[in-house]
Design a protein around this motif. Structure first.
Motif, PDB file in Angstrom:
ATOM      1  N   ARG A 340      -8.830 -15.898   0.371  1.00 25.65           N
ATOM      2  CA  ARG A 340      -9.096 -17.044  -0.473  1.00 25.65           C
ATOM      3  C   ARG A 340     -10.797 -17.298  -0.509  1.00 25.65           C
ATOM      4  O   ARG A 340     -11.293 -17.485  -1.532  1.00 25.65           O
ATOM      5  N   LEU A 341     -11.383 -16.862   0.453  1.00 24.16           N
ATOM      6  CA  LEU A 341     -12.917 -16.751   0.460  1.00 24.16           C
ATOM      7  C   LEU A 341     -13.542 -15.905  -0.665  1.00 24.16           C
ATOM      8  O   LEU A 341     -14.263 -16.198  -1.667  1.00 24.16           O
ATOM      9  N   HIS A 342     -12.957 -14.609  -0.750  1.00 25.96           N
ATOM     10  CA  HIS A 342     -13.468 -13.764  -1.986  1.00 25.96           C
ATOM     11  C   HIS A 342     -13.108 -14.479  -3.380  1.00 25.96           C
ATOM     12  O   HIS A 342     -14.010 -14.311  -4.115  1.00 25.96           O
ATOM     13  N   LEU A 343     -12.167 -15.051  -3.452  1.00 25.04           N
ATOM     14  CA  LEU A 343     -11.626 -15.644  -4.818  1.00 25.04           C
ATOM     15  C   LEU A 343     -12.712 -16.611  -5.212  1.00 25.04           C
ATOM     16  O   LEU A 343     -13.441 -16.930  -6.267  1.00 25.04           O
ATOM     17  N   LEU A 344     -12.822 -17.500  -3.816  1.00 25.84           N
ATOM     18  CA  LEU A 344     -13.938 -18.744  -4.096  1.00 25.84           C
ATOM     19  C   LEU A 344     -15.370 -18.298  -4.468  1.00 25.84           C
ATOM     20  O   LEU A 344     -15.842 -18.759  -5.324  1.00 25.84           O
ATOM     21  N   THR A 345     -15.426 -17.276  -3.704  1.00 23.66           N
ATOM     22  CA  THR A 345     -17.009 -16.601  -3.927  1.00 23.66           C
ATOM     23  C   THR A 345     -17.069 -16.071  -5.403  1.00 23.66           C
ATOM     24  O   THR A 345     -17.986 -16.566  -6.066  1.00 23.66           O
ATOM     25  N   ALA A 346     -16.167 -15.549  -5.718  1.00 26.77           N
ATOM     26  CA  ALA A 346     -16.090 -15.015  -7.228  1.00 26.77           C
ATOM     27  C   ALA A 346     -16.213 -16.349  -8.227  1.00 26.77           C
ATOM     28  O   ALA A 346     -17.193 -16.064  -9.020  1.00 26.77           O
ATOM     29  N   VAL A 347     -15.602 -17.256  -8.092  1.00 24.33           N
ATOM     30  CA  VAL A 347     -15.573 -18.260  -8.851  1.00 24.33           C
ATOM     31  C   VAL A 347     -16.907 -19.117  -8.935  1.00 24.33           C
ATOM     32  O   VAL A 347     -17.552 -19.357  -9.865  1.00 24.33           O
ATOM     33  N   LEU A 348     -17.597 -19.172  -7.816  1.00 23.03           N
ATOM     34  CA  LEU A 348     -18.857 -19.765  -7.514  1.00 23.03           C
ATOM     35  C   LEU A 348     -19.769 -19.016  -8.386  1.00 23.03           C
ATOM     36  O   LEU A 348     -20.693 -19.772  -9.066  1.00 23.03           O
ATOM     37  N   ASP A 349     -19.689 -17.663  -8.153  1.00 25.59           N
ATOM     38  CA  ASP A 349     -20.766 -16.891  -8.760  1.00 25.59           C
ATOM     39  C   ASP A 349     -20.562 -16.896 -10.185  1.00 25.59           C
ATOM     40  O   ASP A 349     -21.742 -16.826 -11.006  1.00 25.59           O
ATOM     41  N   ARG A 350     -19.421 -16.951 -10.738  1.00 26.01           N
ATOM     42  CA  ARG A 350     -19.421 -17.031 -12.264  1.00 26.01           C
ATOM     43  C   ARG A 350     -19.836 -18.282 -12.671  1.00 26.01           C
ATOM     44  O   ARG A 350     -20.495 -18.459 -13.879  1.00 26.01           O
TER      45      ARG A 350
END
Ligand code: TYD
Ligand code: MG
Length: 464
Positions: A340-350
């Motif tokens: 879930r953290l990987h996913l959130l990080t990706a979303v925030l980064d984008r």
């Protein structure tokens, strides 16, 4: 030469499948190295699990009942366990004739909890028989003494032969029978060792008969394996009416009692206890406990209003980001799923102007809580953005909402309960999904409180 009559079978300790030969991997459930050799003298008399003898039934067991008005008469009789937390987790008290399994790792306090429950039940004028297969009568007795439990209505025994336990229970006719660890019970007519699948299944079957036919509420204590599941066959969890798990971080003194299954109430309920020198004490206001040590240094700390079953619970989510030169930055998470953290990080980064791809990210949910709700996303994102931009988060702000891959903030359930709990603890500002606005149409929001509805994570960065 006479052929030996004893047949050996290999039983999968995970699902109970039987094979004539050892297998490395169970072809039924896929578990590795789970087969154990067991001696089988004769075919079991019943298929599946037996519910023990059927003589002593007051009503004939197989008679169907019509679902008309007369059914209202069959009301569940509930016992008050003396602990509000325990009652709620059980769905409003311990139901008569229910069959409950309590699992937990060693030393977490299962025996203590049930002994204290026995004390509470005695206060409700219920007879309790507490059978321990692990401790002697004097051990159990002295522990009860230390916990201040004294009542003529409670009897403790030390026994691991299940026939004797059944005999005792049928003779004493208690309202509640506690069996301290199903893994120590055995039936002498089975060859397998105590704790093996066939013993656990058969013993549980007999005890289920006791619960359903004699109307005795039976509570089993079950050990858990390394990976946290209840030792023995999965079938045990299917048989019982209610599965409770008692866990907690050993470095903290509070213990969490959760409902994993309940035929008499809501699942996913949470009860919070604190272990101290006088045993387990219930924590009626856990949000306060989990926010107690929240400092003034509020960079990277966001408060999340979670729901544990039907109860709202506030907790603190902390984040720390550090730039790194490693090709694969670290993602460490205590309390939320690292995927879930990987996913959130990706979303925030984008979607936001942050460069998380070159940062180590650490997430910690204070108090050893485990958050499984996606609704925690917004709080995690807020904590990450705050630490990344060195921006202070307002101490009186609460977050909840699920974040999707396109950066949208999705609505969550139980909005009103979450807001009420946060309001009760003096929070002023609620950052919640826009789509939840309609759920609050009827709610009166006090004038000094502010609600920010957000549609996208971009709005989040404007708020903090
Ligand atoms: P116990 O109920 O024996 O655990 P389980 O049955 O799950 O194995 O609990 C044992 C632990 O609880 C032990 O490590 C000491 C602690 N404890 C207290 O801190 N205070 C108490 O009053 C009691 C009875 C136990
Ligand atoms: Mg114990």
């Amino acid at each position: 030469m006479a052929k030996s009559k004893n047949k050996t079978v290999y039983t999968c300790q995970n699902c109970g499948a039987q094979r004539p030969r050892w297998e490395g991997k169970c072809s039924d459930c896929g578990a590795w190295n789970s087969f154990v050799e067991e001696l089988q003298l004769e075919e079991p008399k019943t298929r599946g699990w037996s519910t023990g003898s059927v003589e002593k039934t007051s009503t004939s067991p197989g008679k169907p009942v019509s679902l008309d008005q007369s059914l209202e008469a069959i009301k569940l009789d509930r016992f008050d366990t003396g602990y509000e937390e325990l009652n709620r987790v059980l769905g409003g008290g311990l139901a008569r004739g229910s069959f409950v399994l309590l699992g937990g790792s060693p030393g977490i306090g299962k025996s203590t909890l049930l002994l204290q429950m026995a004390g509470g039940l005695a206060g409700d004028k219920r007879k309790v028989l507490y059978i321990s297969g692990e401790e002697s009568v004097s051990q159990t007795g002295s522990r009860a003494h230390r916990l201040g439990i004294r009542s003529p209505l409670i009897e403790v025994g030390s026994e691991s032969n299940l026939h004797n336990v059944m005999e005792m229970a049928r003779h004493k006719k208690p309202d509640v029978l506690v069996v301290d660890s199903i893994q120590t019970m055995y039936l002498s007519d089975l060859q397998a060792a105590p704790g093996s699948v066939s013993q656990v299944r058969e013993c549980a079957g007999h005890l289920m008969g006791l619960a359903k036919q004699d109307g005795i509420a039976v509570i089993l204590i079950g050990h858990v394996t390394k990976d946290g599941s209840i030792a023995g066959p999965k079938v045990l969890e299917h048989m019982v009416d209610c599965v409770l798990s008692f866990d907690g971080d050993t470095s903290y003194d509070f213990r969490l009692l959760r409902t994993l299954k309940n035929r008499f109430g809501a699942a996913h309920e949470l009860g919070v206890f604190q272990m101290n020198s006088k045993g387990l004490e219930e924590v009626l206001n856990p949000s306060e406990l989990f926010l107690e040590e929240r400092g003034d240094q509020l960079i990277g700390s966001a408060v999340f209003a979670s729901m544990e079953g039907t109860r709202p619970l506030l907790c603190e989510v902390q984040a720390l980001t550090l730039s790194t030169n490693m090709a694969m930055p670290r993602r460490t998470s205590l309390g939320i799923d690292v995927n879930r953290l990987h996913l959130l990080t990706a979303v925030l980064d984008r979607h936001l102007d942050v460069r998380l791809a070159h940062n180590d990210i650490f997430i910690n949910v204070v108090g050893g809580l485990k958050l499984v709700e996606p609704a925690a996303d917004l709080a995690v994102a807020a904590a990450i953005l705050s630490t990344e931009g060195r921006r202070d988060l307002d101490a009186k702000t609460v977050f909840f909402g699920e974040i999707g891959l396109t950066g949208e903030v999705r609505g969550v359930s139980f909005v009103e309960s979450r807001i009420k709990e946060a309001d009760k603890l003096g929070f002023q500002h609620f950052v919640i999904p826009f789509s939840n606005k309609r759920h609050l149409a009827d709610m009166k929001i006090p004038a000094d409180k502010k609600i920010s509805y957000i549609k996208n994570v971009r709005d989040l960065s404007k708020i903090i």
